[in-house]
Design a protein around this motif. Structure first.
Motif, short mmCIF file in Angstrom:
data_model
loop_
_atom_site.label_atom_id
_atom_site.label_comp_id
_atom_site.label_asym_id
_atom_site.label_seq_id
_atom_site.Cartn_x
_atom_site.Cartn_y
_atom_site.Cartn_z
N THR A 95 38.38 -4.85 46.97
CA THR A 95 37.51 -6.02 46.90
C THR A 95 37.42 -6.69 48.27
N PRO A 96 36.37 -7.49 48.51
CA PRO A 96 36.24 -8.19 49.79
C PRO A 96 37.46 -9.06 50.10
N ARG A 97 38.03 -9.67 49.04
CA ARG A 97 39.19 -10.53 49.26
C ARG A 97 40.38 -9.72 49.77
N ARG A 98 40.60 -8.56 49.15
CA ARG A 98 41.70 -7.70 49.60
C ARG A 98 41.40 -7.13 50.97
N GLN A 99 40.14 -6.79 51.21
CA GLN A 99 39.74 -6.25 52.51
C GLN A 99 40.03 -7.25 53.62
N SER A 100 39.84 -8.52 53.33
CA SER A 100 40.05 -9.57 54.35
C SER A 100 41.51 -9.68 54.78
N ARG A 101 42.42 -9.11 53.96
CA ARG A 101 43.84 -9.18 54.30
C ARG A 101 44.33 -7.94 55.05
N LEU A 102 43.41 -7.04 55.38
CA LEU A 102 43.77 -5.84 56.14
C LEU A 102 43.42 -6.06 57.61
N GLU A 128 45.11 0.48 56.13
CA GLU A 128 44.11 1.21 55.35
C GLU A 128 44.07 0.71 53.91
N TRP A 129 45.23 0.32 53.37
CA TRP A 129 45.30 -0.11 51.96
C TRP A 129 46.48 -1.06 51.81
N ASP A 130 46.38 -1.93 50.80
CA ASP A 130 47.44 -2.93 50.64
C ASP A 130 48.50 -2.53 49.61
N ARG A 131 48.09 -2.00 48.45
CA ARG A 131 49.05 -1.62 47.40
C ARG A 131 48.68 -0.27 46.82
N PRO A 132 49.43 0.79 47.18
CA PRO A 132 50.58 0.85 48.10
C PRO A 132 50.12 0.64 49.54
N ARG A 133 51.03 0.21 50.37
CA ARG A 133 50.64 -0.03 51.76
C ARG A 133 50.50 1.30 52.49
N ASP A 151 44.86 6.64 41.35
CA ASP A 151 45.35 5.54 40.52
C ASP A 151 44.96 4.17 41.05
N VAL A 152 44.78 4.07 42.38
CA VAL A 152 44.47 2.76 42.97
C VAL A 152 43.06 2.71 43.56
N GLY A 153 42.35 3.87 43.55
CA GLY A 153 40.98 3.88 44.07
C GLY A 153 40.90 3.83 45.57
#
Length: 548
Positions: free
Chosen positions: A315-322, A345-350, A484-486
């Motif tokens: 999501t844009p919100r998660r993207q903003s934290r990368l 590249e990804w937050d969960r998993p990192r 699993d996390v897309g």
């Protein structure tokens, strides 16, 4: 008895060729594009040999033609006045001479075998040719790419693939062969697609030794096997217009007409019953639809969607934290003056990517060391623990040890500096090259609870983390995806990605289940380092809670 120098040289060259091919002669050529490049040079050598044979044949035939032209002119003149011609004693002598000896020479010239060089070369090389298994494997790879990337048979046949440099069109015979291989696997869906494509190209006027009726025979059966009686009947009628005496088509015509009539009667009876239950059926269908809408997508569909770049769940919100940053791993002495470029590249998993982390010269060295050792990649059987090949892992791999070359030692040290993890207990550097449609379907890198003996023989615990170098760019396909996390991570030469397979508690992180998507266009080279638990006790201390 002395042996000629040329014979000794020939023998040496043969032995060297045999030893060279012994190193590279492996089955499963289709599982590694890198090793398939050797086949191009083999074919080039055979073409050179064939052209030399053609040159010798043309030279021989030119001599025969000159002889025939000379005698044609001579005999035309002589037969106009045979007695007058032979009245000249020289002509009489030459006629006897020609028939007694020169025609014999001509016979030897015609019978002269110029194929020896070409046939001996072909015979020697043939033992290193791809096998039937390779051809079937390459065909199945095309079908896999067709499904994963939702490509039509026409698109593939025309060679209209993204990122293609060397465009190649498939012939009727190519399409027919692909359909036959699908047919032999009882895959009637793909049989229909490729026989229909072959028929289309024949209808468009492409010349081929494959007859329309033959293609239609396979197509007809594939359609029938999928339950489409009306289409099968129409195709049978078209076949009989081309060949009224076709035995199987005549038999099928009666059978399909009988089955179709039987089917229509059954449907009519069923319709009467359904009319009475229509209202209830509508409700049942809605309930079934609601149920299906709550069901998660099957993993296979999620995997294929991610391979196509669809279904990424960031999501844009998660993207903003990368973020991107220069990283020195808590002021590591080796990274203080030259911090590495780190990108989330990804937050969960990192999952993090490191840019410009391996140089072109290092990649070249790694590939040169690995290529002679590449063997079909294996998986560990979850029941027996035995290493075996699997249709869902199409690649070849080799293991490189740091004592073999200083470059491998430097790479291992670099991974330790960046991750802060101990490399002495890690597995050796594994290099992989993917083949035609090369892939590795969804899997875990770590051993699960139902695999208590996983990595037991290593004595270094479970795989705590994975480091993956991308050693080539890929024109299309080849992403690393986490269904699993897309998440989807795309290959970029000179970069590496890193993630933890285990939580700090030692429990497995099941969200790290990942896959290597089929390579659509290009040549994918990767190398990876599986890092184990032992030796990390103070570098990544255990935590009771399951968290990163």
């Amino acid at each position: 008895m002395t042996v000629s120098v040329s014979f000794r040289m020939g023998l040496c060259l043969f032995l060297l060729s045999f030893l060279f091919h012994s190193l590279y002669a492996h089955n499963d050529f289709f599982t590694s594009i890198g090793q398939m490049t050797d086949l191009l040079y083999t074919e080039k050598d055979l073409v050179t040999s064939l052209k030399e044979y053609i040159r010798q044949e043309e030279n021989r035939l030119e001599q025969v033609k000159e002889w025939a032209d000379k005698l044609d002119s001579l005999t035309s003149t002589a037969t106009q006045d045979p007695e007058g011609f032979l009245g000249h004693p020289v002509n009489a002598f030459k006629l006897v001479k020609r028939l007694n000896s020169e025609w014999g020479d001509l016979e030897n010239l015609v019978l002269k075998d110029t194929t020896n060089g070409f046939i001996s070369n072909l015979t020697m090389q043939r033992q290193f040719f791809p096998t039937e298994e390779d051809q079937t494997g390459a065909a199945k790879a095309l079908l896999r790419l067709q499904d994963t990337y939702q490509l039509s048979a026409n698109t593939i046949s025309n060679g209209d693939l993204p990122g293609v440099v060397h465009k190649s069109r498939m012939t009727v015979a190519d399409c027919f062969e692909l359909g036959k291989i699908a047919y032999s696997e009882a895959d009637y869906y793909h049989t229909e697609l490729w026989m229909a494509q072959a028929l289309t190209q024949l209808d468009e006027g492409e010349e081929s030794t494959i007859e329309k009726v033959t293609v239609m025979d396979y197509l007809n059966y594939a359609i029938y096997q999928q339950g489409e009686l009306e289409r099968a009947l129409e195709l049978t009628k078209r076949m009989l217009k081309l060949d009224p005496n076709h035995q199987r088509a005549n038999g099928n015509l009666k059978y399909f007409e009988f089955q179709l009539e039987k089917q229509r009667k059954a449907e009519a009876e069923k319709k009467e019953q359904e009319d009475k239950k229509r209202e209830k059926k509508v409700l049942d269908k809605r309930d079934a639809q609601r149920k299906r809408s709550k069901d998660p997508l099957p993993e296979r569909k999620k995997y294929e969607m991610l391979c196509r770049g669809e279904g990424v769940k960031l999501t844009p919100r998660r993207q903003s934290r990368l973020f991107c940053r220069y990283f020195d791993n808590n002021r590591n002495p080796w990274l203080l003056l030259a911090p590495v470029k780190q990108e989330d590249e990804w937050d969960r998993p990192r999952i993090v990517r490191y840019h410009d982390i391996i140089s072109d010269s290092e990649i070249k060295t790694v590939k040169e060391l690995a290529k002679p050792r590449l063997r079909r990649a294996t998986i560990s059987n979850p029941i027996t623990g035995v290493l075996e090949t699997a249709p869902y892992r199409i690649s070849k791999s080799a293991w490189l040890y740091e004592y073999e070359h200083s470059t491998i030692e430097k790479i291992n040290q670099r991974i330790e500096d960046v991750t802060g993890l101990e490399m002495d207990t890690a597995e050796e550097l594994q290099v992989a090259n993917y083949g035609v449609g090369g892939q590795y379907e969804p899997h875990f890198d770590f051993g699960r609870k139902d695999e208590p003996d996983a990595f037991k023989e290593l004595g270094t615990g479970n795989r705590i983390a994975t480091w993956l170098f991308y050693m080539s760019d890929v024109s299309a396909g080849g992403a690393t995806v986490f269904p699993d996390v897309g998440a989807a991570v795309w290959p970029k030469k000179g970069t590496a990605v890193f993630w933890y397979n285990l939580f700090a508690s030692g429990e497995g992180d099941y969200s790290t289940r990942h896959a290597a998507c089929p390579v659509l266009v290009g040549n994918k080279w990767v190398s990876n380092k599986w890092i184990h638990e032992r030796g990390q006790e103070f570098r990544r201390p255990c935590q009771v809670r399951i968290s990163d």
